[in-house]
Design a protein around this motif. Structure first.
Motif, PDB file in Angstrom:
ATOM      1  N   HIS A 132      31.743  49.938  25.270  1.00  0.00           N
ATOM      2  CA  HIS A 132      31.216  50.422  26.836  1.00  0.00           C
ATOM      3  C   HIS A 132      29.962  51.044  26.816  1.00  0.00           C
ATOM      4  O   HIS A 132      28.960  50.456  27.590  1.00  0.00           O
ATOM      5  N   TRP A 133      29.619  51.831  26.134  1.00  0.00           N
ATOM      6  CA  TRP A 133      28.291  52.479  26.082  1.00  0.00           C
ATOM      7  C   TRP A 133      27.203  51.935  25.439  1.00  0.00           C
ATOM      8  O   TRP A 133      26.211  51.805  26.035  1.00  0.00           O
ATOM      9  N   MET A 134      27.462  50.971  24.681  1.00  0.00           N
ATOM     10  CA  MET A 134      26.278  49.840  24.059  1.00  0.00           C
ATOM     11  C   MET A 134      25.786  48.946  25.496  1.00  0.00           C
ATOM     12  O   MET A 134      24.737  48.888  25.599  1.00  0.00           O
ATOM     13  N   THR A 135      27.170  48.453  26.004  1.00  0.00           N
ATOM     14  CA  THR A 135      26.692  47.620  27.197  1.00  0.00           C
ATOM     15  C   THR A 135      25.994  48.179  28.246  1.00  0.00           C
ATOM     16  O   THR A 135      25.094  47.537  28.943  1.00  0.00           O
ATOM     17  N   ALA A 136      26.662  49.460  28.623  1.00  0.00           N
ATOM     18  CA  ALA A 136      26.109  50.315  29.912  1.00  0.00           C
ATOM     19  C   ALA A 136      24.643  50.810  29.468  1.00  0.00           C
ATOM     20  O   ALA A 136      23.750  50.577  30.280  1.00  0.00           O
ATOM     21  N   THR A 137      24.309  50.990  28.259  1.00  0.00           N
ATOM     22  CA  THR A 137      23.005  51.283  27.743  1.00  0.00           C
ATOM     23  C   THR A 137      22.041  50.314  28.068  1.00  0.00           C
ATOM     24  O   THR A 137      20.892  50.329  28.475  1.00  0.00           O
ATOM     25  N   ALA A 138      22.456  49.093  27.382  1.00  0.00           N
ATOM     26  CA  ALA A 138      21.465  47.830  27.467  1.00  0.00           C
ATOM     27  C   ALA A 138      21.420  47.511  28.817  1.00  0.00           C
ATOM     28  O   ALA A 138      20.426  47.087  29.431  1.00  0.00           O
ATOM     29  N   PHE A 139      22.415  47.598  29.742  1.00  0.00           N
ATOM     30  CA  PHE A 139      22.278  47.054  31.097  1.00  0.00           C
ATOM     31  C   PHE A 139      21.237  47.931  31.995  1.00  0.00           C
ATOM     32  O   PHE A 139      20.484  47.439  32.620  1.00  0.00           O
ATOM     33  N   ILE A 140      21.201  49.415  31.555  1.00  0.00           N
ATOM     34  CA  ILE A 140      20.353  50.035  32.271  1.00  0.00           C
ATOM     35  C   ILE A 140      19.005  49.898  31.944  1.00  0.00           C
ATOM     36  O   ILE A 140      18.243  49.922  32.880  1.00  0.00           O
ATOM     37  N   ILE A 141      18.825  49.693  30.638  1.00  0.00           N
ATOM     38  CA  ILE A 141      17.244  49.157  30.198  1.00  0.00           C
ATOM     39  C   ILE A 141      17.035  47.626  30.853  1.00  0.00           C
ATOM     40  O   ILE A 141      15.858  47.761  31.350  1.00  0.00           O
ATOM     41  N   LEU A 142      17.975  46.905  30.964  1.00  0.00           N
ATOM     42  CA  LEU A 142      17.564  45.778  31.297  1.00  0.00           C
ATOM     43  C   LEU A 142      17.297  45.701  33.156  1.00  0.00           C
ATOM     44  O   LEU A 142      16.633  45.085  33.254  1.00  0.00           O
ATOM     45  N   ALA A 143      18.087  46.504  33.537  1.00  0.00           N
ATOM     46  CA  ALA A 143      17.949  46.863  35.103  1.00  0.00           C
ATOM     47  C   ALA A 143      16.362  47.622  35.345  1.00  0.00           C
ATOM     48  O   ALA A 143      15.862  46.884  36.316  1.00  0.00           O
ATOM     49  N   ILE A 144      16.310  48.443  34.569  1.00  0.00           N
ATOM     50  CA  ILE A 144      14.820  49.129  34.789  1.00  0.00           C
ATOM     51  C   ILE A 144      13.794  48.249  34.480  1.00  0.00           C
ATOM     52  O   ILE A 144      12.804  47.850  35.232  1.00  0.00           O
ATOM     53  N   THR A 145      13.892  47.133  33.480  1.00  0.00           N
ATOM     54  CA  THR A 145      12.798  46.506  32.928  1.00  0.00           C
ATOM     55  C   THR A 145      12.654  45.322  33.857  1.00  0.00           C
ATOM     56  O   THR A 145      11.651  44.741  34.200  1.00  0.00           O
ATOM     57  N   GLY A 146      13.987  44.875  34.427  1.00  0.00           N
ATOM     58  CA  GLY A 146      13.993  43.754  35.258  1.00  0.00           C
ATOM     59  C   GLY A 146      13.405  43.999  36.641  1.00  0.00           C
ATOM     60  O   GLY A 146      12.858  43.324  37.222  1.00  0.00           O
ATOM     61  N   LEU A 147      13.766  45.191  37.251  1.00  0.00           N
ATOM     62  CA  LEU A 147      13.267  45.629  38.179  1.00  0.00           C
ATOM     63  C   LEU A 147      11.922  45.842  38.557  1.00  0.00           C
ATOM     64  O   LEU A 147      10.995  45.569  39.535  1.00  0.00           O
ATOM     65  N   ASN A 148      11.025  45.960  37.248  1.00  0.00           N
ATOM     66  CA  ASN A 148       9.669  46.039  37.223  1.00  0.00           C
ATOM     67  C   ASN A 148       9.023  44.685  37.711  1.00  0.00           C
ATOM     68  O   ASN A 148       7.915  44.796  38.219  1.00  0.00           O
ATOM     69  N   PHE A 149       9.658  43.581  37.092  1.00  0.00           N
ATOM     70  CA  PHE A 149       9.073  42.290  37.678  1.00  0.00           C
ATOM     71  C   PHE A 149       9.003  42.252  39.150  1.00  0.00           C
ATOM     72  O   PHE A 149       8.478  41.403  39.560  1.00  0.00           O
ATOM     73  N   ILE A 150      10.119  42.704  39.791  1.00  0.00           N
ATOM     74  CA  ILE A 150      10.078  42.516  41.211  1.00  0.00           C
ATOM     75  C   ILE A 150       9.304  43.578  42.012  1.00  0.00           C
ATOM     76  O   ILE A 150       8.333  43.213  42.842  1.00  0.00           O
ATOM     77  N   PHE A 151       9.272  44.684  41.506  1.00  0.00           N
ATOM     78  CA  PHE A 151       8.621  46.018  42.295  1.00  0.00           C
ATOM     79  C   PHE A 151       7.735  46.699  41.669  1.00  0.00           C
ATOM     80  O   PHE A 151       7.197  47.678  42.379  1.00  0.00           O
ATOM     81  N   GLY A 152       7.632  46.279  40.510  1.00  0.00           N
ATOM     82  CA  GLY A 152       6.502  47.128  39.676  1.00  0.00           C
ATOM     83  C   GLY A 152       4.932  47.086  40.375  1.00  0.00           C
ATOM     84  O   GLY A 152       4.344  48.208  40.269  1.00  0.00           O
ATOM     85  N   LYS A 153       4.636  45.851  40.547  1.00  0.00           N
ATOM     86  CA  LYS A 153       3.227  45.798  40.961  1.00  0.00           C
ATOM     87  C   LYS A 153       3.074  46.419  42.406  1.00  0.00           C
ATOM     88  O   LYS A 153       1.973  46.798  42.973  1.00  0.00           O
ATOM     89  N   ARG A 154       4.109  46.433  43.242  1.00  0.00           N
ATOM     90  CA  ARG A 154       4.175  46.946  44.513  1.00  0.00           C
ATOM     91  C   ARG A 154       4.388  48.446  44.572  1.00  0.00           C
ATOM     92  O   ARG A 154       3.725  49.154  45.525  1.00  0.00           O
ATOM     93  N   LEU A 155       5.105  49.010  43.696  1.00  0.00           N
ATOM     94  CA  LEU A 155       5.425  50.595  43.679  1.00  0.00           C
ATOM     95  C   LEU A 155       4.686  51.179  42.405  1.00  0.00           C
ATOM     96  O   LEU A 155       4.369  52.566  42.925  1.00  0.00           O
ATOM     97  N   LEU A 156       4.770  50.834  41.393  1.00  0.00           N
ATOM     98  CA  LEU A 156       4.322  51.394  40.231  1.00  0.00           C
ATOM     99  C   LEU A 156       2.895  51.356  39.765  1.00  0.00           C
ATOM    100  O   LEU A 156       2.077  52.511  39.515  1.00  0.00           O
ATOM    101  N   MET A 157       2.324  50.166  40.110  1.00  0.00           N
ATOM    102  CA  MET A 157       0.908  50.134  39.841  1.00  0.00           C
ATOM    103  C   MET A 157       0.058  50.870  40.557  1.00  0.00           C
ATOM    104  O   MET A 157      -1.050  51.465  40.088  1.00  0.00           O
ATOM    105  N   PRO A 158       0.336  50.953  41.901  1.00  0.00           N
ATOM    106  CA  PRO A 158      -0.624  51.784  42.726  1.00  0.00           C
ATOM    107  C   PRO A 158      -0.547  53.417  42.178  1.00  0.00           C
ATOM    108  O   PRO A 158      -1.357  54.026  42.188  1.00  0.00           O
ATOM    109  N   LEU A 159       0.563  53.712  41.502  1.00  0.00           N
ATOM    110  CA  LEU A 159       0.619  55.031  40.978  1.00  0.00           C
ATOM    111  C   LEU A 159      -0.043  55.423  39.764  1.00  0.00           C
ATOM    112  O   LEU A 159      -0.558  56.643  39.377  1.00  0.00           O
ATOM    113  N   ILE A 160       0.117  54.510  38.793  1.00  0.00           N
ATOM    114  CA  ILE A 160      -0.383  54.606  37.477  1.00  0.00           C
ATOM    115  C   ILE A 160      -1.653  53.817  36.934  1.00  0.00           C
ATOM    116  O   ILE A 160      -2.371  53.922  36.055  1.00  0.00           O
TER     117      ILE A 160
END
Length: 338
Positions: A132-160
């Motif tokens: 459970h924890w291995m799959t959950a941890t992996a999914f959280i990392i995948l979710a964060i890095t995957g969302l970066n492909f969608i929202f990164g240049k819109r939300l994160l790049m203007p900040l950093i």
């Protein structure tokens, strides 16, 4: 000039005279409007796409796909990725967060009706919790890095800034590609371990009719449930089936053009992105119920043991079945904490 000058002229002289005449007259003819567009008969880009369904050239690179210049499905994918996908993701994620916030203010935390007993029972073993924890941890990392492909240049790049965002995105891609294997392994082990306990039974319809008792503020509605209630079953199959879809489509993208052409690659990305967004929303709800939403739920995957009264309220059929088989090994609270 004598009348018979043409007869006495040499062929060389006649050729020279005609050449001179053409040279003098050519600019005049060139400047005169012809009344036609020289490019009107040329094949248009639209005609090529309609006829060939793509525009491609010849390349000497080993990757022959590099010769593809344009194809209509590419425009559709760009519209999806740059237009529809951010809206789908934003509505799904913000929508589930809003619904959970409203539910919390309406219902509050779901408490155990009976006081805590002195007996704790084993609900999940070490291998189950590790999976459970291995799959959950992996999914959280995948979710964060995957969302970066969608929202990164819109939300994160203007900040950093562009440079920091570029560095972060490179490492995010590496993390996404390598952690995906741990997620796929976890999905496979979960399927083998928990599939039997998550099969539908005759109590699921009643659980759905009363909403699992979640909307009863008196906290007295606890429909009977086995090891996993109907809500947990729905989450399990959403994660397993969605995880399989994401795993297959992800393998297509990890090995580009090994199993599909460019249209197949685009289809894999449609599936991967859409299912990923849905799973993020589903697991946000799962995390809420397992932590803030329900008292005692986190302990099941934390220590692996739960209070006997909690188990009887939320999984009465499972407790009865384990007692009948003699497989429940009661332990005191002090023993469980050691």
């Amino acid at each position: 000039m004598p009348d018979n000058w043409l007869g006495r002229a040499t062929p060389q002289a006649i050729a020279a005279f005609m050449t001179l005449t053409l040279l003098v007259a050519a600019p005049v003819y060139a400047q005169a409007p012809s009344g036609s567009n020289p490019t009107a008969q040329a094949v248009s880009e639209r005609q090529l796409l309609d006829e060939l369904q793509k525009i491609e050239g010849r390349v000497t690179l080993p990757n022959t796909a590099a010769g593809l210049l344009e194809q209509p499905q590419g425009r559709d994918y760009r519209t999806f990725h740059e237009g529809w996908l951010p809206w789908i993701g934003g509505i799904a994620i913000l929508g589930i967060l809003l619904l959970l916030a409203l539910f919390y203010f309406y219902r509050g935390r779901i408490r155990t009706l009976a006081p805590e007993s002195s007996v704790r029972i084993l609900r999940f073993g070490a291998l189950e919790r590790l999976t459970h924890w291995m799959t959950a941890t992996a999914f959280i990392i995948l979710a964060i890095t995957g969302l970066n492909f969608i929202f990164g240049k819109r939300l994160l790049m203007p900040l950093i800034g562009a440079d920091a965002f570029s560095t972060w995105s490179i490492w995010a891609k590496y993390a996404h590609d390598f952690v995906a294997w741990a997620f796929m392994l976890g999905i496979l082990v979960m399927l083998v371990t928990w599939a039997w306990d998550n099969l539908p039974d005759r109590h699921d319809a009643h659980w759905l009719r009363v909403g699992g008792g979640f909307f009863d503020k008196t906290n007295r509605t606890h429909p009977p449930a086995g090891r996993f209630n109907t809500g947990q079953k729905l989450i399990f199959w959403a994660v397993v089936l969605g995880g399989i879809a994401m795993s297959i489509s992800g393998i297509f993208m990890l090995f580009p053009f090994a199993f599909a052409d460019i249209n197949g690659m685009q289809t894999a990305q449609y599936i991967h992105a859409t299912v990923g967004i849905i799973l993020i929303a589903v697991l946000i709800a799962h995390i809420y119920i397992g932590t803030l939403g329900m008292e005692g739920a986190y302990e099941a995957m934390g220590s692996g043991t739960v209070d006997m009264n909690w188990a009887k309220e939320h999984h009465s059929l499972w407790v009865e079945g384990q007692e009948a088989k003699g497989t429940i090994q009661p332990r005191s609270a002090a023993e469980a904490a050691e």
